[in-house]
Design a protein around this motif. Sequence first.
Motif, PDB file in Angstrom:
ATOM      1  N   TYR A 199      11.749  -3.025   1.130  1.00 40.52           N
ATOM      2  CA  TYR A 199      11.476  -3.837   2.312  1.00 40.52           C
ATOM      3  C   TYR A 199      11.475  -5.327   1.974  1.00 40.52           C
ATOM      4  CZ  TYR A 199       9.351  -5.748   6.492  1.00 40.52           C
ATOM      5  OH  TYR A 199       9.116  -6.494   7.620  1.00 40.52           O
ATOM      6  N   ILE A 200      10.768  -5.706   0.948  1.00 40.30           N
ATOM      7  CA  ILE A 200      10.690  -7.123   0.574  1.00 40.30           C
ATOM      8  C   ILE A 200      12.069  -7.650   0.174  1.00 40.30           C
ATOM      9  CG2 ILE A 200       9.747  -8.745  -1.135  1.00 40.30           C
ATOM     10  CD1 ILE A 200       7.191  -6.952  -1.111  1.00 40.30           C
ATOM     11  N   GLY A 201      12.865  -6.794  -0.470  1.00 43.85           N
ATOM     12  CA  GLY A 201      14.211  -7.196  -0.884  1.00 43.85           C
ATOM     13  C   GLY A 201      15.220  -7.237   0.256  1.00 43.85           C
ATOM     14  N   GLY A 202      14.823  -6.794   1.436  1.00 48.20           N
ATOM     15  CA  GLY A 202      15.718  -6.839   2.593  1.00 48.20           C
ATOM     16  C   GLY A 202      16.621  -5.626   2.718  1.00 48.20           C
ATOM     17  N   TYR A 203      16.324  -4.533   2.000  1.00 38.45           N
ATOM     18  CA  TYR A 203      17.168  -3.341   2.022  1.00 38.45           C
ATOM     19  C   TYR A 203      16.609  -2.252   2.927  1.00 38.45           C
ATOM     20  CZ  TYR A 203      19.210  -5.628  -1.979  1.00 38.45           C
ATOM     21  OH  TYR A 203      19.815  -6.536  -2.802  1.00 38.45           O
ATOM     22  N   MET A 204      15.544  -2.577   3.668  1.00 37.90           N
ATOM     23  CA  MET A 204      14.936  -1.615   4.582  1.00 37.90           C
ATOM     24  C   MET A 204      14.566  -2.371   5.857  1.00 37.90           C
ATOM     25  SD  MET A 204      11.437   0.639   4.046  1.00 37.90           S
ATOM     26  CE  MET A 204      12.052   1.639   2.727  1.00 37.90           C
ATOM     27  N   SER A 205      14.830  -1.736   6.995  1.00 41.29           N
ATOM     28  CA  SER A 205      14.493  -2.369   8.274  1.00 41.29           C
ATOM     29  C   SER A 205      12.974  -2.333   8.492  1.00 41.29           C
ATOM     30  CB  SER A 205      15.190  -1.631   9.420  1.00 41.29           C
ATOM     31  OG  SER A 205      14.603  -0.356   9.605  1.00 41.29           O
ATOM     32  N   ARG A 206      12.539  -3.185   9.407  1.00 38.54           N
ATOM     33  CA  ARG A 206      11.113  -3.232   9.731  1.00 38.54           C
ATOM     34  C   ARG A 206      10.648  -1.891  10.280  1.00 38.54           C
ATOM     35  NH1 ARG A 206       7.702  -3.545  13.657  1.00 38.54           N
ATOM     36  NH2 ARG A 206       5.811  -4.791  13.562  1.00 38.54           N
TER      37      ARG A 206
END
Length: 173
Positions: free
Chosen positions: A62-69
């Motif tokens: 999530y923090i790395g931007g590889y998972m949606s909210r």
Amino acid sequence: MSGRLKKIFIIVLVVILATTGIYFLCFRENGITGNEWLMDQEERMNDVSAFCDEMDEVFTLYIGGYMSRDDFVNEEIILRQQFAILKAKYEQKDAETKIKTGTHSWSSKKGEEVLSDLFKHIEDFISVEYADMDKQSILANYLVLQETIERDVAGYIVLRSWITEYNESRRGK
């Protein structure tokens, strides 16, 4: 008369042995020592480690931007449920485990506190709703948790090591 004294002596001896046997069977405290309890916590630590690996994967993605909210929100819920199950498992196991009164060493008692703190730190962390926070704040909180977990695990390892060394030194005597 000597035969009669022999019979009385044998009866008294049997009564004393029976009384002693009954005492040890009924009144002797069953359970394990505090040191044995701490040395038996490997499964707990493996379960916590597996949970932390899962949590690390979720937060890193999530923090790395590889998972949606939305996926992160779902994963947070799953993590909370998994941790609740893990915690309940060990609360049940602890309730069933009898530690003999007065058998905790300083190391085993401190180890019990460290494991309790470890569960508390993880529970406090995952009880927060992170999906509504910015990623920098999440990262800051997560890094603090990682440092806290490392400190707790290091304490557990040191305490186990001390007990192992103590047990080995007693075997050598």
